[in-house]
Design a protein around this motif. Structure first.
Motif, PDB file in Angstrom:
ATOM      1  N   ARG A 273       0.803  -1.218   0.000  1.00 26.97           N
ATOM      2  CA  ARG A 273       0.000   0.000   0.000  1.00 26.97           C
ATOM      3  C   ARG A 273       0.839   1.273   0.000  1.00 26.97           C
ATOM      4  NH1 ARG A 273      -4.983   0.126   3.922  1.00 26.97           N
ATOM      5  NH2 ARG A 273      -5.238   2.036   2.694  1.00 26.97           N
ATOM      6  N   GLY A 274       2.162   1.113  -0.024  1.00 28.23           N
ATOM      7  CA  GLY A 274       3.023   2.270  -0.230  1.00 28.23           C
ATOM      8  C   GLY A 274       3.519   2.960   1.012  1.00 28.23           C
ATOM      9  N   VAL A 275       3.363   2.351   2.191  1.00 29.95           N
ATOM     10  CA  VAL A 275       3.862   2.988   3.407  1.00 29.95           C
ATOM     11  C   VAL A 275       5.383   3.071   3.385  1.00 29.95           C
ATOM     12  CG1 VAL A 275       4.051   2.783   5.914  1.00 29.95           C
ATOM     13  CG2 VAL A 275       1.876   2.317   4.786  1.00 29.95           C
ATOM     14  N   LEU A 276       6.046   1.962   3.049  1.00 24.98           N
ATOM     15  CA  LEU A 276       7.509   1.950   3.038  1.00 24.98           C
ATOM     16  C   LEU A 276       8.068   2.969   2.052  1.00 24.98           C
ATOM     17  CD1 LEU A 276       8.312  -1.879   3.132  1.00 24.98           C
ATOM     18  CD2 LEU A 276       8.075  -0.287   5.039  1.00 24.98           C
ATOM     19  N   ALA A 277       7.355   3.187   0.952  1.00 25.59           N
ATOM     20  CA  ALA A 277       7.843   4.071  -0.105  1.00 25.59           C
ATOM     21  C   ALA A 277       7.818   5.535   0.298  1.00 25.59           C
ATOM     22  CB  ALA A 277       7.007   3.873  -1.367  1.00 25.59           C
ATOM     23  N   ARG A 278       7.115   5.881   1.355  1.00 25.30           N
ATOM     24  CA  ARG A 278       6.989   7.278   1.764  1.00 25.30           C
ATOM     25  C   ARG A 278       8.039   7.706   2.781  1.00 25.30           C
ATOM     26  NH1 ARG A 278       2.139   5.834  -0.213  1.00 25.30           N
ATOM     27  NH2 ARG A 278       0.628   7.448  -0.801  1.00 25.30           N
ATOM     28  N   ILE A 279       8.877   6.780   3.223  1.00 26.12           N
ATOM     29  CA  ILE A 279       9.810   7.057   4.313  1.00 26.12           C
ATOM     30  C   ILE A 279      11.213   7.341   3.777  1.00 26.12           C
ATOM     31  CG2 ILE A 279      10.879   6.106   6.388  1.00 26.12           C
ATOM     32  CD1 ILE A 279       8.368   4.364   6.731  1.00 26.12           C
ATOM     33  N   LEU A 280      11.845   8.376   4.313  1.00 28.43           N
ATOM     34  CA  LEU A 280      13.256   8.643   4.049  1.00 28.43           C
ATOM     35  C   LEU A 280      14.065   7.946   5.139  1.00 28.43           C
ATOM     36  CD1 LEU A 280      13.186  12.441   3.110  1.00 28.43           C
ATOM     37  CD2 LEU A 280      13.109  10.456   1.584  1.00 28.43           C
ATOM     38  N   TYR A 281      14.846   6.937   4.741  1.00 29.30           N
ATOM     39  CA  TYR A 281      15.569   6.113   5.699  1.00 29.30           C
ATOM     40  C   TYR A 281      17.014   6.568   5.843  1.00 29.30           C
ATOM     41  CZ  TYR A 281      11.744   2.870   4.546  1.00 29.30           C
ATOM     42  OH  TYR A 281      10.519   2.305   4.318  1.00 29.30           O
ATOM     43  N   SER A 282      17.511   6.434   7.062  1.00 29.69           N
ATOM     44  CA  SER A 282      18.935   6.665   7.311  1.00 29.69           C
ATOM     45  C   SER A 282      19.461   5.503   8.134  1.00 29.69           C
ATOM     46  CB  SER A 282      19.145   7.988   8.060  1.00 29.69           C
ATOM     47  OG  SER A 282      20.516   8.185   8.336  1.00 29.69           O
ATOM     48  N   LEU A 283      20.542   4.916   7.668  1.00 26.91           N
ATOM     49  CA  LEU A 283      21.153   3.769   8.340  1.00 26.91           C
ATOM     50  C   LEU A 283      22.628   4.094   8.579  1.00 26.91           C
ATOM     51  CD1 LEU A 283      20.168   0.897   9.175  1.00 26.91           C
ATOM     52  CD2 LEU A 283      21.153   0.060   7.041  1.00 26.91           C
ATOM     53  N   PRO A 284      22.911   4.970   9.563  1.00 28.62           N
ATOM     54  CA  PRO A 284      24.284   5.443   9.753  1.00 28.62           C
ATOM     55  C   PRO A 284      25.220   4.353  10.265  1.00 28.62           C
ATOM     56  CG  PRO A 284      22.670   6.839  10.903  1.00 28.62           C
ATOM     57  CD  PRO A 284      21.984   5.578  10.505  1.00 28.62           C
TER      58      PRO A 284
END
Length: 507
Positions: A273-284
């Motif tokens: 449903r596109g929830v993951l696609a709306r998030i800006l992820y940071s994996l420092p």
């Protein structure tokens, strides 16, 4: 069953390689921030001995809290973007996420207090006017009930007074943020505060609360999806007035653990449903183990400058909502040069989205929203740089290039996060599924036919569907093929695989 080594088979060549993709992740381009923000991000990262990425992503959530719902960007006649963001930063436990989160978000509480002072007088006047109006309406209603002469006129007077009383709205005490909220409560907060609200949390379980999965197996993703896009949100509840938000603007700023991200893809509806696609992820990169425990704290001057600037930014962008509630959000335009920079970025992105040959095909759902996210980032950078001398001027090409640099940072990290979730590389995800099957059964030897029988379904409809996963496991040293054997019944041969003894303990 005895292992091949115990049975006198050939010795394995080294240990198996873990099934993960290690990517070279670019650092956050903190230089795109104005001085007041860059100095705070850098100082907080140094004082806490945490990666710059952590403070920088929380800083963007703070800008989104200030500007979300108050600013729109008109790219062209048919493309308008909101400026609210969803940011999620993941680091392991013990990496000082909470102190960084507090340092970056605490000035928003002072901004809330300032907004409340702004409406305090209005609120007192409205409350008194409402009391007087309702008292008069009640008085006229009683007269209408017993009126003998001119009852129609008396009823009309009572009706007009009731309408007048109903029309007096007492302003809500301004609120910018919450940290633990259900979908229903979030909708009510959005409705009460002009369609804008920020969910800022240092705990990753906010996803389970915000989508309702903590309390119900069926997630309520409407507020999450529409709150990002700005689509009309309407909720009708039994026994309660309907709540309608014409253009909701929800901000999400979360710090969490990598394990939480790994589980997001398994939550119902999050990917399709596109929830993951709306998030800006940071994996420092994790700094634990190499920190200087005598680092200098953030200087008072840097801290004060940041707090004052963020408070002022909130008042500049949100103040009109309370002093002039009929005024809508401000609209920003792009200069022609900025539009050209965006177009060139879109041209670079488009072929990489091709589902057959594109480098970004495994994360097309996320990457297809990157241009829009870049527009949002450009607006936040623009207002952060210009709010003190008039932010209504158009967004420039330099600002769009800066936003593109941030967008490319998040692209790198999205690929790494989707790797973590096992969703950026379908073959890698399939290999993990087969490996999990091997481990759960404690297998030392198995055939291709065994694997298909054990795993056959939507993922592996035929033996051919298994081949990429088996090839990956072979390349990583978890399994190795033996000579093809024919069944005793004379059927088609099936390849036998030996399992590395260390596979059952290797991640």
């Amino acid at each position: 069953m005895a292992s091949p080594a115990e049975a006198g088979g050939p010795v394995w060549d080294g240990a198996p390689v873990p099934l993960r993709t290690d990517r070279l992740l670019r650092p956050f381009p903190v230089e795109v921030f104005p001085g007041w923000l860059a100095d705070q991000v850098t100082a907080v990262a140094e004082a806490t001995q945490t990666p710059l990425d952590l403070a920088a992503s929380v800083a963007l959530a703070c800008l989104s809290t200030a500007a979300g719902g108050r600013v729109l960007v008109k790219v062209d006649r048919s493309w308008t973007e909101q400026v609210n963001l969803y940011t999620v930063t993941a680091l392991p436990p013990g990496s000082r996420k909470s102190p960084v989160f507090r340092a970056m978000t605490s000035p928003l509480s002072a901004a809330e207090d300032a907004l409340r002072e702004l409406v305090a007088e209005q609120r007192v006047e409205a409350e008194l006017a409402s009391r007087v109006a309702w008292a008069r309406a009640e008085q006229l209603a009683k007269k209408a009930e017993v009126a003998q002469a001119n009852p129609t006129e008396a009823l009309a007077d009572a009706t007009a007074a009731a309408k007048e009383a109903t029309g007096i709205v007492v302003p809500e005490l301004p609120r910018l943020m919450t940290d633990d909220v259900t979908p229903e409560s979030c909708i009510s907060l959005l409705a009460a505060h002009g369609g804008r609200m920020a969910v800022l949390s240092a705990e990753g379980d906010v996803f389970a609360t915000l989508t309702g999965t903590r309390y119900s197996a069926a997630p309520n993703l409407g507020v999450f999806l529409k709150g990002h896009a700005g689509d009309k949100l309407q909720v009708d509840r039994k026994g309660r007035p309907a709540e309608t938000i014409e253009r909701p603007a929800l901000t999400l700023g979360v710090t969490t653990q990598p394990g939480t991200l790994a589980g997001l893809a398994a939550m119902p509806g999050f990917r399709d449903r596109g929830v993951l696609a709306r998030i800006l992820y940071s994996l420092p990169a994790n700094t634990v183990g190499s920190r200087n425990n005598q680092a200098e704290p953030v200087s008072e001057a840097v801290e004060t400058t940041y707090a004052d600037a963020l408070r002022t930014l909130v008042l500049v962008l949100a103040g009109d909502q309370y002093s002039n509630p009929d005024d809508g959000p401000r609209q920003l335009d792009l200069t022609p040069d900025a539009r050209q920079v965006l177009l060139e970025f879109q041209d670079w992105l488009e072929p990489r989205l091709d589902p057959r040959t594109g480098q970004l095909a495994p994360i097309t759902d996320w990457a297809s929203k990157l241009a829009g996210a870049t527009v949002r980032l450009s607006a936040l950078l623009h207002v952060a740089h210009t709010f003190h001398h008039g932010y209504a001027q158009p967004i420039t090409d330099d600002t769009m290039r800066a936003a593109e640099a941030v967008g490319r940072y998040y692209l790198d990290h999205a690929l790494a996060v989707y790797d973590l979730m096992g969703r950026s590389d379908p073959d890698l995800d399939d290999a993990r599924t087969v490996l999990d099957w091997i481990r759960k059964r404690g297998l030392d030897i198995f055939t291709r036919r065994d694997a298909l029988r054990g795993l056959q379904g939507n993922r592996f409809a035929t033996a051919k569907d298994l081949d990429p996963a088996l090839t990956l496991l072979t390349e990583h040293g978890h399994i190795r093929p033996r000579l093809t054997q024919t069944t005793s019944k004379g059927g088609r041969p099936s390849t036998t695989y030996e399992v590395h003894p260390a596979t059952h303990t290797t991640s």
